[in-house]
Design an enzyme around this catalytic site. Structure first.
Site, PDB file in Angstrom:
ATOM      1  N   CYS A 165       1.897  11.465  -9.667  1.00 16.26           N
ATOM      2  CA  CYS A 165       0.125  11.385 -10.460  1.00 16.26           C
ATOM      3  C   CYS A 165      -0.895  10.862  -9.308  1.00 16.26           C
ATOM      4  O   CYS A 165      -0.392  11.615  -8.918  1.00 16.26           O
ATOM      5  CB  CYS A 165       0.550  10.293 -10.891  1.00 16.26           C
TER       6      CYS A 165
ATOM      7  N   ASP B 123      -1.145   0.670 -11.309  1.00 18.38           N
ATOM      8  CA  ASP B 123      -1.979  -0.030 -12.468  1.00 18.38           C
ATOM      9  C   ASP B 123      -2.163  -1.764 -12.405  1.00 18.38           C
ATOM     10  O   ASP B 123      -2.900  -2.623 -12.210  1.00 18.38           O
ATOM     11  CB  ASP B 123      -2.004   0.619 -13.425  1.00 18.38           C
TER      12      ASP B 123
HETATM   13  C1  RUB Z   1      -3.299   7.128 -12.449  1.00 17.77           C
HETATM   14  C2  RUB Z   1      -1.752   6.105 -12.352  1.00 17.77           C
HETATM   15  C3  RUB Z   1      -2.467   5.921 -10.840  1.00 17.77           C
HETATM   16  C4  RUB Z   1      -2.872   4.155 -10.390  1.00 17.77           C
HETATM   17  C5  RUB Z   1      -3.065   3.931  -8.982  1.00 17.77           C
HETATM   18  O1  RUB Z   1      -3.505   6.956 -14.055  1.00 17.77           O
HETATM   19  O2  RUB Z   1      -1.206   5.890 -12.377  1.00 17.77           O
HETATM   20  O3  RUB Z   1      -1.256   5.979 -10.062  1.00 17.77           O
HETATM   21  O4  RUB Z   1      -3.920   3.793 -11.387  1.00 17.77           O
HETATM   22  O5  RUB Z   1      -4.112   4.629  -8.685  1.00 17.77           O
HETATM   23  P1  RUB Z   1      -4.169   7.500 -14.801  1.00 17.77           P
HETATM   24  P2  RUB Z   1      -4.837   4.435  -7.569  1.00 17.77           P
HETATM   25  O6  RUB Z   1      -4.852   8.516 -14.505  1.00 17.77           O
HETATM   26  O7  RUB Z   1      -3.851   7.351 -16.275  1.00 17.77           O
HETATM   27  O8  RUB Z   1      -5.799   6.574 -15.108  1.00 17.77           O
HETATM   28  O9  RUB Z   1      -4.564   4.240  -6.665  1.00 17.77           O
HETATM   29  O10 RUB Z   1      -6.299   5.033  -7.816  1.00 17.77           O
HETATM   30  O11 RUB Z   1      -5.832   2.487  -8.304  1.00 17.77           O
END
Ligand code: RUB
Length: 350
Positions: free
Chosen positions: A170, A239
């Site tokens: 992701c 998340d």
């Molecule tokens: C994004 C996702 C990321 C986490 C962490 O999912 O799963 O790995 O949110 O991101 P989506 P960060 O695209 O559905 O929001 O490290 O930027 O907080």
């Protein structure tokens, strides 16, 4: 400007028509608005931020939290309330709308609670002073987030060895910042990243890494196990972190953790501790957001059932360590460290 209801707000704001907002967003936020018809709506920024978050125009837990904090700052600047009670109601309405924009985002909830709790604790009756508290609490939270990001990058970059292959899934801004730091430290490495169906956030990761000059390979999600033997370690974002040390992240993360476990590839979660959800301490499960089925198939055969969960749970047994601002922690230690570092998180969940 005053609006009779949410659809009027929609028409006058960035949403061109009611139909321009997904039915889910419309129903969610319209219900809220209709409870308050004939009153001036909250700062438009709250609805705009909530809509952008819900539509995935803001992506990743950190960016979601930042968008919510900035909307709270706008609200404090734009409020027309005349007394403490009205200002507090406005803040609580904003909180409810932001919370309902995404279910699996405790970092955003912790940020908004941090701000509203500070206002509730102040005895001031003056709206101007209360609004100042919102601005300064927001600023403090943004600084905490920035500090954590830098510290995580500094710690995590030490785990990246020369000529290693990193696997990621992701798009996590925290992971890419760590990799940027490793690159700036002069470490040479390459990255394998998944495309991350159904909305391909892996492409964002791939582009950012290429811009940094990192050799990057994109794979379909189902090739994760096939390629795991080529990786030296896995970095994924988060998340949510639960009181048991389990981690929620983009759907597919737990499958990657299983593949990493089988291949004996260390699997690290790269995350600020403020993604911890205090409600899990008291028995609540972290909710997993279910997204629109048309992300998966726009015109599917009639009667086909499509499931589109956005996140999954990786159990702590598969996590080598959580790379956070306090160091590399065993998932078992998370709740204890949270109590020490961020005791306010436990004070007022809800
Ligand atoms: C994004 C996702 C990321 C986490 C962490 O999912 O799963 O790995 O949110 O991101 P989506 P960060 O695209 O559905 O929001 O490290 O930027 O907080």
């Amino acid at each position: 400007m005053w609006f009779e209801n949410f659809s009027d707000w929609c028409v006058s704001s960035s949403c061109k028509t009611e139909g321009d907002v997904s039915p889910k967003v419309y129903t969610r936020f319209a219900d809220k608005r209709h409870q308050h018809s004939l009153v001036k709506p909250l700062s438009e920024s709250i609805y705009t931020a909530a809509t952008n978050i819900q539509r995935l125009e803001v992506q990743g837990a950190r960016n979601v939290a930042i968008a919510a904090i900035k909307a709270m700052q706008d609200l404090a600047r734009e409020t027309e309330t005349k007394n403490r009670q009205a200002f507090l109601s406005e803040l609580l309405e904003a909180k409810a709308i932001l919370f309902s924009s995404r279910e699996t985002e405790p970092l955003m909830r912790n940020a908004v609670r941090w701000i509203t709790n500070r206002v509730e604790r102040s005895a001031s009756a003056k709206v101007q002073e209360l609004a100042k508290i919102v601005s300064s609490a927001s600023q403090q939270f943004l600084e905490m987030l920035e500090g954590s990001k830098e510290r995580i990058a500094e710690i995590g970059a030490r785990r990246v060895r020369n000529d290693s292959v990193i696997f990621t899934h992701c798009h996590s801004s925290t992971v890419t910042h760590l990799l940027k730091r490793a690159k700036l430290d002069g470490t040479s490495f390459e990255v394998i990243c998944t495309e991350s169906r159904p909305v391909f956030q892996g492409r964002i990761t791939a582009k950012e890494l290429l811009d940094l000059g990192v050799k990057t390979t994109l794979i379909v999600d189902s090739a994760a196990r096939f390629l795991m033997n080529s990786a030296d370690l896995v970095f994924v974002g988060a998340d949510a972190i639960t009181s048991e040390g389990n981690v929620l992240n983009k759907i597919g993360t737990s499958m990657i953790a299983l593949a990493a476990h089988e291949a004996r590839t260390p699997f690290y979660v790269v995350s600020e501790l403020l993604k911890f959800d205090p409600e899990t301490v008291y028995g609540d499960y972290e909710k997993i957001e279910e997204r629109d089925s048309d992300e998966v198939w726009r015109s599917p055969p009639k009667s086909l059932i499509i499931k589109n969960p956005a996140f999954d749970v990786t159990r702590r047994n598969f996590i080598h360590g959580i790379i956070c601002e306090e160091g590399i922690l065993s998932p078992h230690a998370v709740t204890e460290v949270m109590h020490r570092k961020y005791p306010w998180v436990f004070e007022q969940p809800g």
